[in-house]
Enzyme design. Structure first.
Site, PDB file in Angstrom:
ATOM      1  N   GLU A 103       1.009  -1.291   0.168  1.00 42.04           N
ATOM      2  CA  GLU A 103      -0.097   0.060  -0.065  1.00 42.04           C
ATOM      3  C   GLU A 103       0.553   1.238  -0.124  1.00 42.04           C
ATOM      4  O   GLU A 103       1.795   1.572   0.661  1.00 42.04           O
ATOM      5  CB  GLU A 103      -0.577  -0.103   1.395  1.00 42.04           C
ATOM      6  CG  GLU A 103      -1.892   1.265   1.055  1.00 42.04           C
ATOM      7  CD  GLU A 103      -3.272   1.126   2.635  1.00 42.04           C
ATOM      8  OE1 GLU A 103      -3.425   1.207   3.152  1.00 42.04           O
ATOM      9  OE2 GLU A 103      -2.998   0.151   2.749  1.00 42.04           O
ATOM     10  N   ASP A 105       0.247   5.788   0.299  1.00 37.43           N
ATOM     11  CA  ASP A 105      -0.829   6.089   0.931  1.00 37.43           C
ATOM     12  C   ASP A 105      -0.413   7.516   1.000  1.00 37.43           C
ATOM     13  O   ASP A 105       0.434   7.870   1.120  1.00 37.43           O
ATOM     14  CB  ASP A 105      -1.133   5.571   2.446  1.00 37.43           C
ATOM     15  CG  ASP A 105      -1.733   4.618   2.988  1.00 37.43           C
ATOM     16  OD1 ASP A 105      -2.056   3.751   1.726  1.00 37.43           O
ATOM     17  OD2 ASP A 105      -1.654   4.224   4.052  1.00 37.43           O
ATOM     18  N   GLU A 107      -2.678  10.161   2.975  1.00 38.94           N
ATOM     19  CA  GLU A 107      -3.784  10.664   4.243  1.00 38.94           C
ATOM     20  C   GLU A 107      -3.460  12.469   4.576  1.00 38.94           C
ATOM     21  O   GLU A 107      -2.798  13.041   5.080  1.00 38.94           O
ATOM     22  CB  GLU A 107      -3.307   9.783   5.155  1.00 38.94           C
ATOM     23  CG  GLU A 107      -3.763   8.349   4.760  1.00 38.94           C
ATOM     24  CD  GLU A 107      -3.771   7.445   5.998  1.00 38.94           C
ATOM     25  OE1 GLU A 107      -4.732   6.704   6.010  1.00 38.94           O
ATOM     26  OE2 GLU A 107      -3.046   7.652   7.261  1.00 38.94           O
ATOM     27  N   ASN A 122       2.344   7.209   3.530  1.00 38.89           N
ATOM     28  CA  ASN A 122       3.122   5.267   4.396  1.00 38.89           C
ATOM     29  C   ASN A 122       3.295   4.987   3.500  1.00 38.89           C
ATOM     30  O   ASN A 122       2.374   4.961   2.195  1.00 38.89           O
ATOM     31  CB  ASN A 122       1.458   5.111   5.485  1.00 38.89           C
ATOM     32  CG  ASN A 122       2.905   4.360   6.634  1.00 38.89           C
ATOM     33  OD1 ASN A 122       3.337   4.063   6.633  1.00 38.89           O
ATOM     34  ND2 ASN A 122       1.680   3.770   7.501  1.00 38.89           N
ATOM     35  N   GLU A 132       5.497   5.806   8.407  1.00 37.67           N
ATOM     36  CA  GLU A 132       5.357   7.202   8.556  1.00 37.67           C
ATOM     37  C   GLU A 132       5.591   8.398   8.191  1.00 37.67           C
ATOM     38  O   GLU A 132       6.773   8.954   8.711  1.00 37.67           O
ATOM     39  CB  GLU A 132       3.879   7.450   9.772  1.00 37.67           C
ATOM     40  CG  GLU A 132       2.733   7.319   9.837  1.00 37.67           C
ATOM     41  CD  GLU A 132       3.398   5.346  10.305  1.00 37.67           C
ATOM     42  OE1 GLU A 132       3.710   5.280  11.113  1.00 37.67           O
ATOM     43  OE2 GLU A 132       2.229   4.813  11.086  1.00 37.67           O
ATOM     44  N   GLY A 201      -2.698  14.770  16.973  1.00 45.61           N
ATOM     45  CA  GLY A 201      -3.291  12.892  17.902  1.00 45.61           C
ATOM     46  C   GLY A 201      -4.905  13.268  18.583  1.00 45.61           C
ATOM     47  O   GLY A 201      -4.465  12.033  20.201  1.00 45.61           O
TER      48      GLY A 201
END
Length: 294
Positions: A103, A105, A107, A122, A132, A201
């Protein structure tokens, strides 16, 4: 024709060939030629050549490519959620299937009004992610469309924003480190609520008074080795690896000097998190971090 004119003409042809290889000058496709909704089709709307996908307090939404691919380049222009987008995530990614999937990514992590959008990338290899990187964009991605791209070949995976490389994942198989090159991938995008982690977070939650949250898409391009679902991954991998596709031209085996300088600039001025430097999560430096030049 003089020799100098011939040399000049040859140089122009070479430059044009390189540009066509790297930028994949395919005609932009319409959404329904390449993609289909896979989640909440009632959360889609169409405005000319743009596709809008919304998140509200009932549901997010997502779309997927109709085909799977191995190697090549994907471009999508996206205008991200405006205003207070805290708690939301808009994702654009490529992924294969199964527990040992690969994968790549993008995001986009929403934030409160006036704060910069964070982009998290990622890479999953054989079902393992935890790679990440995060950066703040150098422009407001909610005011206009910008192009987000993934270039994938047998030597590297490159994440690009408006053709500026922001991340490179290099093939280090010669160091015993697996590289994703044996599974066909679909192309996906989705928008959903992730206020348990997305913004600061998870400290800042989604404010549903600002719903619906809308991301807009246009200029869909996929130029890669298409993989029929009726053919096994191993056979697709052999075919695509030996197809002589533009993505395996030597000029695309690594970044050129200008692109390397661009990536250094991005990392120096906009990167806010790199898993390679997180000794709290990784007391021992991940193997690929020891060898990556970027």
């Amino acid at each position: 024709m003089s020799s100098s004119m011939a040399d000049s003409s040859s140089s122009l042809v070479a430059v044009a060939l390189f540009l066509s290889l790297f930028f994949c000058a395919n005609a932009t496709a319409k959404f329904d030629q390449l993609f289909q909704p896979y989640w909440a089709p009632d959360h889609f709307s169409f405005d000319g050549d743009a596709v809008n996908m919304k998140l509200d307090n009932f549901s997010g939404a997502g779309f997927s490519s109709k085909s799977k691919y191995m190697f090549g380049k994907v471009n999508i222009q996206i205008k991200l959620v405006e205003g207070d987008s805290a708690g939301t995530v808009t994702a654009f990614y490529m992924s294969s299937d199964g527990p040992k999937h690969h994968e790549f990514d993008f995001e986009f992590l929403g934030n409160t009004t006036g704060e910069p959008y964070v982009v998290q990338t990622n890479v999953y290899v054989n079902g393992v992610g935890n790679r990440e990187q995060r950066l703040n964009l150098w422009f407001d991605p909610t005011k206009d469309f910008h192009t987000y791209s993934i270039l994938w070949n047998q030597r590297q995976v490159v994440f690009l924003v408006d053709e500026t490389p922001i991340r490179v994942h290099t093939n280090l198989e010669h160091k015993g480190i697996p590289f994703p090159k044996d599974q066909a991938m679909g192309v996906y995008s989705s928008i959903w609520n992730a206020d348990d982690w997305a913004t600061q977070g998870g400290r800042v939650k989604t404010d549903w008074k600002h719903a619906p949250f809308v991301a807009s898409y246009r200029a869909f391009e996929i130029d890669g080795c298409e993989c029929p679902v009726t053919i096994a991954d191993s056979d697709n991998a052999k075919r695509c690896a030996n197809s002589g596709g533009w993505w395996d031209q030597p000029v695309l085996s690594e970044l050129n000097v200008h692109q390397s300088h661009q990536l250094i600039w991005v990392r120096a001025n906009h990167m806010i998190y790199d898993y390679c430097s997180d000794t709290g999560r990784f007391p021992s430096v991940p193997a690929e971090c020891e060898h990556h030049r970027h």
